[in-house]
Design a protein around this motif. Structure first.
Motif, PDB file in Angstrom:
ATOM      1  N   UNK A   3       0.851  -1.182   0.000  1.00 13.01           N
ATOM      2  CA  UNK A   3       0.000   0.000   0.000  1.00 13.01           C
ATOM      3  C   UNK A   3       0.892   1.239   0.000  1.00 13.01           C
ATOM      4  N   UNK A   4       0.709   2.150  -0.971  1.00 20.22           N
ATOM      5  CA  UNK A   4       1.583   3.331  -1.033  1.00 20.22           C
ATOM      6  C   UNK A   4       1.524   4.203   0.218  1.00 20.22           C
ATOM      7  N   UNK A   5       0.413   4.163   0.951  1.00 18.35           N
ATOM      8  CA  UNK A   5       0.312   5.001   2.145  1.00 18.35           C
ATOM      9  C   UNK A   5       1.311   4.576   3.226  1.00 18.35           C
ATOM     10  N   UNK A   6       1.548   3.279   3.369  1.00 14.35           N
ATOM     11  CA  UNK A   6       2.511   2.858   4.384  1.00 14.35           C
ATOM     12  C   UNK A   6       3.929   3.170   3.932  1.00 14.35           C
ATOM     13  N   UNK A   7       4.179   3.095   2.627  1.00 13.45           N
ATOM     14  CA  UNK A   7       5.503   3.459   2.110  1.00 13.45           C
ATOM     15  C   UNK A   7       5.777   4.937   2.373  1.00 13.45           C
ATOM     16  N   UNK A   8       4.830   5.775   1.973  1.00 16.16           N
ATOM     17  CA  UNK A   8       5.000   7.224   2.144  1.00 16.16           C
ATOM     18  C   UNK A   8       5.053   7.573   3.625  1.00 16.16           C
ATOM     19  N   UNK A   9       4.189   6.955   4.426  1.00 18.43           N
ATOM     20  CA  UNK A   9       4.144   7.268   5.853  1.00 18.43           C
ATOM     21  C   UNK A   9       5.456   6.985   6.556  1.00 18.43           C
ATOM     22  N   UNK A  10       5.998   5.807   6.354  1.00 19.59           N
ATOM     23  CA  UNK A  10       7.253   5.436   7.026  1.00 19.59           C
ATOM     24  C   UNK A  10       8.373   6.388   6.628  1.00 19.59           C
ATOM     25  N   UNK A  11       8.503   6.649   5.331  1.00 24.57           N
ATOM     26  CA  UNK A  11       9.577   7.543   4.870  1.00 24.57           C
ATOM     27  C   UNK A  11       9.339   8.967   5.373  1.00 24.57           C
ATOM     28  N   UNK A  12       8.088   9.406   5.376  1.00 27.96           N
ATOM     29  CA  UNK A  12       7.778  10.756   5.858  1.00 27.96           C
ATOM     30  C   UNK A  12       8.185  10.922   7.320  1.00 27.96           C
ATOM     31  N   UNK A  13       7.827   9.965   8.157  1.00 30.27           N
ATOM     32  CA  UNK A  13       8.119  10.074   9.584  1.00 30.27           C
ATOM     33  C   UNK A  13       9.609   9.887   9.858  1.00 30.27           C
ATOM     34  N   UNK A  14      10.228   8.958   9.149  1.00 28.86           N
ATOM     35  CA  UNK A  14      11.669   8.743   9.316  1.00 28.86           C
ATOM     36  C   UNK A  14      12.483   9.956   8.863  1.00 28.86           C
ATOM     37  N   UNK A  15      11.911  10.742   7.953  1.00 27.08           N
ATOM     38  CA  UNK A  15      12.620  11.927   7.449  1.00 27.08           C
ATOM     39  C   UNK A  15      12.956  12.899   8.573  1.00 27.08           C
ATOM     40  N   UNK A  16      12.134  12.926   9.613  1.00 28.29           N
ATOM     41  CA  UNK A  16      12.373  13.810  10.751  1.00 28.29           C
ATOM     42  C   UNK A  16      13.004  13.088  11.935  1.00 28.29           C
ATOM     43  N   UNK A  17      12.510  11.890  12.209  1.00 28.24           N
ATOM     44  CA  UNK A  17      13.022  11.137  13.356  1.00 28.24           C
ATOM     45  C   UNK A  17      14.510  10.839  13.219  1.00 28.24           C
ATOM     46  N   UNK A  18      14.998  10.701  11.995  1.00 25.90           N
ATOM     47  CA  UNK A  18      16.412  10.389  11.776  1.00 25.90           C
ATOM     48  C   UNK A  18      17.333  11.497  12.264  1.00 25.90           C
ATOM     49  N   UNK A  19      16.768  12.677  12.515  1.00 24.29           N
ATOM     50  CA  UNK A  19      17.581  13.779  13.030  1.00 24.29           C
ATOM     51  C   UNK A  19      18.128  13.519  14.422  1.00 24.29           C
ATOM     52  N   UNK A  20      17.637  12.462  15.083  1.00 27.87           N
ATOM     53  CA  UNK A  20      18.103  12.148  16.434  1.00 27.87           C
ATOM     54  C   UNK A  20      19.543  11.657  16.460  1.00 27.87           C
ATOM     55  N   UNK A  21      20.067  11.245  15.318  1.00 29.00           N
ATOM     56  CA  UNK A  21      21.345  10.525  15.290  1.00 29.00           C
ATOM     57  C   UNK A  21      22.564  11.386  15.582  1.00 29.00           C
ATOM     58  N   UNK A  22      22.518  12.663  15.168  1.00 30.03           N
ATOM     59  CA  UNK A  22      23.721  13.493  15.271  1.00 30.03           C
ATOM     60  C   UNK A  22      23.420  14.824  15.956  1.00 30.03           C
ATOM     61  N   UNK A  23      24.480  15.580  16.189  1.00 27.53           N
ATOM     62  CA  UNK A  23      24.336  16.912  16.783  1.00 27.53           C
ATOM     63  C   UNK A  23      24.321  18.011  15.723  1.00 27.53           C
ATOM     64  N   UNK A  24      24.242  17.607  14.440  1.00 26.61           N
ATOM     65  CA  UNK A  24      24.300  18.595  13.357  1.00 26.61           C
ATOM     66  C   UNK A  24      23.177  18.378  12.338  1.00 26.61           C
ATOM     67  N   UNK A  25      22.133  17.647  12.702  1.00 24.14           N
ATOM     68  CA  UNK A  25      21.131  17.209  11.725  1.00 24.14           C
ATOM     69  C   UNK A  25      20.150  18.300  11.313  1.00 24.14           C
ATOM     70  N   UNK A  26      19.859  19.229  12.210  1.00 27.11           N
ATOM     71  CA  UNK A  26      18.843  20.242  11.926  1.00 27.11           C
ATOM     72  C   UNK A  26      19.008  21.408  12.893  1.00 27.11           C
ATOM     73  N   UNK A  27      18.412  22.552  12.557  1.00 29.00           N
ATOM     74  CA  UNK A  27      18.607  23.774  13.323  1.00 29.00           C
ATOM     75  C   UNK A  27      18.409  23.662  14.822  1.00 29.00           C
ATOM     76  N   UNK A  28      17.263  23.153  15.308  1.00 31.47           N
ATOM     77  CA  UNK A  28      17.049  23.100  16.756  1.00 31.47           C
ATOM     78  C   UNK A  28      18.021  22.176  17.471  1.00 31.47           C
ATOM     79  N   UNK A  29      18.393  21.076  16.828  1.00 30.64           N
ATOM     80  CA  UNK A  29      19.375  20.173  17.437  1.00 30.64           C
ATOM     81  C   UNK A  29      20.712  20.885  17.587  1.00 30.64           C
TER      82      UNK A  29
END
Length: 462
Positions: free
Chosen positions: A393-419
């Motif tokens: 189902x394309x919705x689960x494909x898009x959903x997982x990638x959409x959410x991971x696009x932000x959650x992946x910022x947890x990995x480093x100290x340079x991933x995004x502005x607030x981090x």
């Protein structure tokens, strides 16, 4: 010196020439695109300049027409983000964002764990309304978190473990969860929505985005303060000083102003309209435009004040240009060529196993990117094209990638502005931040691929 890197990379790739089966124009637009991405990664120049350079070069060498180059600036996705930035400026300028944050902290902050939940609650309330996670986390909450830490006798150089480390970690990681939960939670999220429409012909709008994220997102926020309390336990015994300070700060704000009341009411109406699209049929951007007009007509803020929000216009330039370049990759055949070449090596593999592998690769490739936007622009289109051949189902494909696009910022100290801002307050060294970030990533996997899959089954995504 940094300015040379994307130029050198572009020249080398250009001279190398296209691989077998790829049209020359498709290859050349890829060279322009990858050069822009490298410029974004090394932060050679501001994003808008990098994108305008790539866009102008594409027109000058005849890859796309000027008319096509400007299409990204007329896209509703671009204007959704621009309007949301303008409204976010109103939330900050009226003091509404700060008031909401302080009220959450005073109401829930009766212990260190309570302070953690207060930060999560403030992020949850502001998440759908302030599209720049940097403005939300770095501009509104990070200064409050730093002030709270110091009031509790915890500074970067004196007893950072007392309270500051815990509060900064909760603030940074809560910001990423709320960025993942809403289409308007982070500036580049609409790029994922646009790619979903281009590849799968599905509308992953505000309602669908929030519907898929609400349960795993809330579970993640509920468990986050407990997890950080275990990974980086605060040593402070009493937080009464901060309660006294917050009470004083709220008193200094005075009664709710007309601007705050009208802004809060307008935002409430927008959330209701976004959530009831099946009834009235108004799209996400249409509702955002309506909210903006209400704010202006009620004279909550003047037009002269609003147009001074340079971040909105800066975003218009780089986001519209990136949309054009990403669309050109598809139109000139690069994305389809890339997907076809990858797919020939993936025959016989279980669709579920293959997609989970793609999702994990996408998530942990964030180690190699210095910003969430570049990560999304560089990889989402290709991943969607590869996954489009899977029997899922394309919705689960898009959903997982959409959410991971932000959650992946947890990995480093340079991933995004607030981090970067939270880390830049210097309560933690890089190594502990990376270690805790990796453990938080495991936490996200358990929740979003555990609780998330159950919830997505319930709503019919698989």
């Amino acid at each position: 010196m940094k300015k040379i890197y994307p130029i050198i990379a572009g020249i080398i790739l250009w001279i190398t020439g296209p691989p077998s089966g790829l049209d020359e124009n498709g290859y050349q637009i890829f060279v322009v695109f990858i050069s822009v991405i490298i410029s974004l990664l090394v932060r050679a120049v501001p994003m808008a300049i990098s994108v305008l350079t790539g866009l102008s070069l594409s027109v000058l060498i005849g890859l796309i027409s000027l008319k096509d180059a400007l299409k990204g600036y007329s896209d509703s996705t671009t204007w959704l983000v621009v309007i949301a930035f303008l409204i976010a400026g109103v939330v900050i300028d009226t003091g509404l964002g700060r008031r909401i944050s302080l009220l959450c902290i005073y109401a829930l902050g009766k212990s260190m764990l309570g302070l953690g939940y207060a930060l999560c609650t403030a992020e949850l309330i502001l998440g759908p309304l302030v599209p720049s996670n940097t403005a939300r986390g770095g501009g509104i909450l990070a200064p409050i978190v730093d002030s709270m830490s110091r009031t509790l006798g915890s500074t970067p150089t004196q007893s950072p473990e007392k309270a500051g480390q815990y509060l900064h970690l909760v603030g940074a990681h809560a910001n990423l969860i709320t960025a993942a939960m809403f289409l308007t939670g982070m500036a580049a999220n609409p790029l994922v929505s646009k790619a979903a429409l281009d590849v799968f012909q599905i509308e992953f709008d505000w309602l669908n985005w929030a519907l898929g994220s609400i349960v795993p997102g809330l579970v993640g926020l509920i468990g986050l303060p407990i997890l950080i309390n275990y990974l980086s336990p605060p040593t402070i015994e009493s937080i009464q000083p901060i309660r006294d300070k917050i009470k004083k700060d709220i008193k200094l704000l005075g009664p709710w102003t007309r601007s705050e009341i009208f802004t809060a009411s307008t935002l409430g109406v927008m959330l209701i309209l976004w959530s009831t699209k099946p009834i009235h049929g108004w799209g996400t951007t249409t509702v955002a435009l309506l909210g903006l007009l209400i704010i202006l007509l009620l004279d909550i803020i003047s037009w002269d004040q609003m147009v001074k929000n340079y971040k909105a216009w800066d975003t218009l330039i780089w986001l519209g240009g990136l949309l054009t370049l990403a669309t050109s990759l598809k139109d000139l055949g690069f994305i389809s060529w890339f997907a076809e070449n990858i797919q020939q090596y993936l025959t016989g593999i279980s669709p579920v196993f293959l997609f989970l592998s793609l999702a994990l690769i996408y998530f942990y490739s964030m180690y190699f990117f210095s910003m969430l936007t570049a990560h999304i622009v560089a990889l989402v289109g290709s991943i969607f094209m590869i996954a489009s051949e899977l029997d899922l189902n394309p919705f689960i494909i898009v959903g997982v990638i959409a959410y991971f696009s932000n959650l992946s910022g947890c990995l480093t100290n340079y991933s995004t502005g607030p981090v970067i801002i939270y880390f830049g307050n210097s309560y933690l060294l890089p190594l502990p931040w990376f270690k805790i970030g990796f453990l938080v990533s495991i936490y996200h996997m358990v929740i979003w691929l555990g609780v998330g899959l159950i919830w997505w089954r319930i709503i019919g995504w698989w």
